[in-house]
Motif scaffolding. Sequence first.
Motif, short mmCIF file in Angstrom:
data_model
loop_
_atom_site.label_atom_id
_atom_site.label_comp_id
_atom_site.label_asym_id
_atom_site.label_seq_id
_atom_site.Cartn_x
_atom_site.Cartn_y
_atom_site.Cartn_z
N GLU A 232 0.84 -1.20 0.00
CA GLU A 232 0.00 0.00 0.00
C GLU A 232 0.87 1.25 0.00
OE1 GLU A 232 -3.60 -1.77 2.76
OE2 GLU A 232 -2.20 -0.35 3.63
N ARG B 146 -4.13 0.95 -2.56
CA ARG B 146 -3.83 -0.48 -2.46
C ARG B 146 -2.73 -0.92 -3.43
NH1 ARG B 146 -5.61 -1.31 2.37
NH2 ARG B 146 -7.81 -0.86 2.61
N ARG C 230 -14.40 5.75 -2.12
CA ARG C 230 -15.52 4.82 -2.08
C ARG C 230 -16.18 4.98 -0.72
NH1 ARG C 230 -11.59 0.28 -3.70
NH2 ARG C 230 -11.34 0.70 -5.92
N ALA D 297 -18.31 3.30 0.90
CA ALA D 297 -18.38 2.08 1.70
C ALA D 297 -17.04 1.73 2.35
CB ALA D 297 -18.85 0.92 0.84
N SER D 298 -15.95 2.28 1.83
CA SER D 298 -14.62 1.97 2.36
C SER D 298 -14.07 3.07 3.27
CB SER D 298 -13.64 1.76 1.20
OG SER D 298 -14.05 0.68 0.41
N ALA D 299 -14.80 4.16 3.41
CA ALA D 299 -14.31 5.29 4.21
C ALA D 299 -14.46 5.00 5.71
CB ALA D 299 -15.09 6.55 3.86
N HIS D 300 -13.48 5.44 6.47
CA HIS D 300 -13.51 5.35 7.92
C HIS D 300 -13.48 6.78 8.46
CE1 HIS D 300 -12.78 1.02 7.95
NE2 HIS D 300 -11.92 1.25 6.96
#
Length: 55
Positions: free
Chosen positions: A7, A24, A40, A42-45
């Motif tokens: 990464e 990635r 994305r 759905a991939s965010a924190h």
Amino acid sequence: VEPTGSETQVVARIGTQDIIAIFRDRRRVEPGDKVHLRPRAASAHLFDKDTGKRI
């Protein structure tokens, strides 16, 4: 910019807010480069600034 094996972590600034983006794959990014991001959802924190808890 920090390559971490498979990464690449990039600390970026959007306005006055710093974010960390994780790619990635290997990216050739240098400090000061402009990076176009399309996250994305759905991939965010996301974390609350005051409590540190995940939103």
